[in-house]
Design a protein around this motif. Structure first.
Motif, PDB file in Angstrom:
ATOM      1  N   GLY A  52       0.871  -1.178   0.000  1.00 50.64           N
ATOM      2  CA  GLY A  52       0.000   0.000   0.000  1.00 50.64           C
ATOM      3  C   GLY A  52       0.905   1.224   0.000  1.00 50.64           C
ATOM      4  N   SER A  53       0.374   2.377  -0.428  1.00 50.90           N
ATOM      5  CA  SER A  53       1.256   3.551  -0.411  1.00 50.90           C
ATOM      6  C   SER A  53       1.473   4.032   1.018  1.00 50.90           C
ATOM      7  CB  SER A  53       0.737   4.656  -1.327  1.00 50.90           C
ATOM      8  OG  SER A  53      -0.528   5.101  -0.935  1.00 50.90           O
ATOM      9  N   ASN A  54       0.592   3.638   1.951  1.00 55.95           N
ATOM     10  CA  ASN A  54       0.844   3.951   3.369  1.00 55.95           C
ATOM     11  C   ASN A  54       2.217   3.445   3.790  1.00 55.95           C
ATOM     12  OD1 ASN A  54      -1.714   4.939   3.490  1.00 55.95           O
ATOM     13  ND2 ASN A  54      -2.444   3.530   5.044  1.00 55.95           N
ATOM     14  N   PHE A  72      -4.541  14.086   5.112  1.00 53.28           N
ATOM     15  CA  PHE A  72      -4.637  12.630   5.290  1.00 53.28           C
ATOM     16  C   PHE A  72      -4.031  12.178   6.630  1.00 53.28           C
ATOM     17  CE2 PHE A  72      -3.080   8.315   3.588  1.00 53.28           C
ATOM     18  CZ  PHE A  72      -4.307   7.714   3.799  1.00 53.28           C
ATOM     19  N   TYR A  93      -0.209  10.951   7.654  1.00 52.03           N
ATOM     20  CA  TYR A  93       0.973  11.815   7.808  1.00 52.03           C
ATOM     21  C   TYR A  93       1.345  12.018   9.276  1.00 52.03           C
ATOM     22  CZ  TYR A  93      -0.602  12.762   3.054  1.00 52.03           C
ATOM     23  OH  TYR A  93      -1.061  12.625   1.774  1.00 52.03           O
ATOM     24  N   ALA A 111      -1.002  16.163   0.151  1.00 52.42           N
ATOM     25  CA  ALA A 111      -1.878  15.253  -0.585  1.00 52.42           C
ATOM     26  C   ALA A 111      -2.561  16.062  -1.670  1.00 52.42           C
ATOM     27  CB  ALA A 111      -2.921  14.653   0.343  1.00 52.42           C
ATOM     28  N   ASN A 150      -7.346  14.015   0.799  1.00 51.03           N
ATOM     29  CA  ASN A 150      -8.398  13.223   1.417  1.00 51.03           C
ATOM     30  C   ASN A 150      -8.420  13.635   2.893  1.00 51.03           C
ATOM     31  OD1 ASN A 150     -10.037  11.211   2.471  1.00 51.03           O
ATOM     32  ND2 ASN A 150      -8.435   9.654   2.391  1.00 51.03           N
ATOM     33  N   ASP A 165       1.644  13.237  -2.361  1.00 51.14           N
ATOM     34  CA  ASP A 165       0.824  12.017  -2.352  1.00 51.14           C
ATOM     35  C   ASP A 165      -0.262  12.149  -3.415  1.00 51.14           C
ATOM     36  OD1 ASP A 165      -1.044  10.032  -1.808  1.00 51.14           O
ATOM     37  OD2 ASP A 165      -0.974  10.290   0.359  1.00 51.14           O
ATOM     38  N   ALA A 179      -2.505   9.840  -4.574  1.00 52.30           N
ATOM     39  CA  ALA A 179      -3.370   8.651  -4.556  1.00 52.30           C
ATOM     40  C   ALA A 179      -4.570   8.790  -5.495  1.00 52.30           C
ATOM     41  CB  ALA A 179      -3.853   8.378  -3.124  1.00 52.30           C
ATOM     42  N   TYR A 180      -5.040  10.019  -5.682  1.00 50.20           N
ATOM     43  CA  TYR A 180      -6.247  10.237  -6.490  1.00 50.20           C
ATOM     44  C   TYR A 180      -5.930  10.872  -7.845  1.00 50.20           C
ATOM     45  CZ  TYR A 180      -8.319   9.185  -2.036  1.00 50.20           C
ATOM     46  OH  TYR A 180      -8.651   8.550  -0.862  1.00 50.20           O
ATOM     47  N   THR A 212      -0.808   4.914  -5.718  1.00 52.80           N
ATOM     48  CA  THR A 212      -1.348   3.667  -5.168  1.00 52.80           C
ATOM     49  C   THR A 212      -2.173   2.896  -6.194  1.00 52.80           C
ATOM     50  OG1 THR A 212      -2.686   2.743  -3.386  1.00 52.80           O
ATOM     51  CG2 THR A 212      -3.432   4.826  -4.299  1.00 52.80           C
ATOM     52  N   SER A 272      -4.672   1.253  -4.858  1.00 49.40           N
ATOM     53  CA  SER A 272      -5.866   1.040  -4.036  1.00 49.40           C
ATOM     54  C   SER A 272      -7.103   1.756  -4.549  1.00 49.40           C
ATOM     55  CB  SER A 272      -5.622   1.537  -2.606  1.00 49.40           C
ATOM     56  OG  SER A 272      -4.608   0.813  -1.987  1.00 49.40           O
ATOM     57  N   LYS A 273      -6.930   2.806  -5.327  1.00 47.20           N
ATOM     58  CA  LYS A 273      -8.079   3.627  -5.670  1.00 47.20           C
ATOM     59  C   LYS A 273      -8.594   3.300  -7.079  1.00 47.20           C
ATOM     60  CE  LYS A 273      -7.844   5.076  -1.601  1.00 47.20           C
ATOM     61  NZ  LYS A 273      -6.959   6.041  -0.982  1.00 47.20           N
ATOM     62  N   ARG A 323      -3.116  -4.400  -1.094  1.00 45.92           N
ATOM     63  CA  ARG A 323      -2.095  -3.544  -0.502  1.00 45.92           C
ATOM     64  C   ARG A 323      -0.874  -3.409  -1.427  1.00 45.92           C
ATOM     65  NH1 ARG A 323      -4.003  -0.752   1.047  1.00 45.92           N
ATOM     66  NH2 ARG A 323      -2.564   0.091   2.568  1.00 45.92           N
TER      67      ARG A 323
END
Ligand SMILES: *Cc1c(COP(=O)(O)O)cnc(C)c1O
Length: 366
Positions: A93-95, A119, A122, A162, A166, A193, A195-196, A223, A225-226, A234
């Motif tokens: 996961g990017s986490n 987010f 962080y 981000a 988010n 980040d 992610a979106y 990521t 994930s989205k 993950r």
């Protein structure tokens, strides 16, 4: 002294991450059949995953006795991004990659800057590393880059951004972001980040990977994930200078990404048809949900992601009323927005279920 008092104070200072409520849990709690539950709480892809990823997973199942080999995914990401493989770091996961960056650059005596309403990972990653957190007030719920730049201190080593953010869905246009990069000292890492990223309309999207040549202190994270619909597997990654990537790989667990995730991500990356379909569904669903929210006289924050935050007033009560009807959205009080809820854009039918539940919940009698 009691045992847990011996734990690290920076760990005790962490507020636990609150995930979206799992569907099975709500079904149990409310005595509802699982089919009645609509989960719009974790920004997951309502279309599921790319069919190509499914085929790749089925194939990869036959070699689970082997340790993972990340060559194919790194190679695919290198072609996708136009960067050398040495500049790519894979994460569970990017986490996971966010945590790796924190472990490379943060420690007690150092600070990290992030925005109010940004987010939750962080502060989590920064505090885990023992660093001090500098939270900068948001501007219209989004990152105030000017204020974030002025918040930099001698001990600041890292800035989290981000884009889109988010849970607010706010977005910093690329000219402002680039000006920020030019103004930040070269010895402070900026984590961008994305992610979106794939939900941003093409006209507003910028290929920030091209900036890496100019800004060696930039780290971009993305990521699967989205929009790729692989949240449960993950898998995510960072794009950085070869030097930073090397440092991140030193603290990375050698086999942090599993065989199925690697195979699925490699296949999903090239499934442009699936990504386009997911993007289009999100566009129309966003219109549907925003129109509905407006009809009920509720305020929302225009979003660049696959979710939208709306002001519910008494959010815990409204949330409870939605849950009773089998609809899971996300309370974001933990993000400093106690009066707001965040809803993920679902399929047309899921969005309709959400809006119907919202209408019923808003009637006083319920
Ligand atoms: C969902 C999300 C991620 C992705 O997390 P994964 O660990 O890759 O599932 C990263 N950043 C933001 C801002 C997110 O909302």
């Amino acid at each position: 002294m009691a045992l847990c008092d011996q734990s690290l104070p920076n760990v005790r200072a962490i507020s636990p991450y609150l995930p979206g409520k799992p569907m099975t849990q709500l079904a149990r709690e409310m005595g509802l059949p699982l089919e009645r539950i609509v989960k719009l709480a974790s920004n997951e892809n309502p279309l599921g995953m790319s069919p190509r990823a499914r085929v790749a997973i089925e194939k990869a199942i036959s070699s689970l006795e082997r340790y993972p080999d990340d060559f194919d995914l790194k190679n695919a990401l290198a072609s996708h991004s136009g960067l050398e493989m040495e500049r790519i770091v894979l994460g569970n996961g990017s986490n996971d990659v966010l945590d790796l960056i924190a472990r490379v650059f943060l420690a007690p005596g150092r600070s990290a800057i992030f925005s109010q309403h940004a987010f939750a990972v962080y502060p989590l990653a920064s505090l885990s590393a023992g660093a001090e957190l500098i939270a900068v007030p948001a501007k219209e719920y989004g990152h105030d880059l000017e204020a974030m730049r002025h918040a930099i201190q001698a001990h600041t080593r890292l800035i989290w951004i981000a884009n889109p953010n988010n849970p607010t869905g706010t977005f910093v246009p690329s000219p402002q972001l680039k000006a920020f990069m030019q103004a930040v000292p070269a010895d402070v890492v900026v984590v961008l980040d994305e992610a979106y990223n794939d939900y941003i309309p093409p006209a507003e999207r910028t290929d920030t990977t091209a900036w890496l040549a100019e800004f060696p202190n930039l780290v971009i994270t993305r990521t699967f994930s989205k929009i790729y619909g692989l949240a449960g597997l993950r898998i995510g990654y960072a794009l950085a200078s070869a030097e930073i990537a090397d440092l991140m790989n030193r603290v990375r667990q050698p086999f942090n990404c599993n065989n199925l995730a690697l195979a699925a991500a490699t296949a999903a990356l090239d499934d442009h048809e699936f990504v386009a379909r997911s993007y289009a569904l999100n566009r129309s669903g966003m219109e549907q949900i925003v129109a509905g929210i407006k009809r009920f006289g509720l305020t929302h924050i225009p979003s660049h992601g696959n979710f939208v935050a709306f002001k519910a007033g008494d959010a815990p009560t409204l949330n409870q009323k939605l849950l009773k009807q089998g609809v899971i959205v996300r309370p974001i009080g933990g993000y400093g927005m106690p009066e707001w809820l965040r809803v993920t854009i679902g399929t047309e039918l899921e969005n309709l279920r959400f809006l119907e539940a919202l209408e019923i919940a808003q009637r006083r009698s319920v």
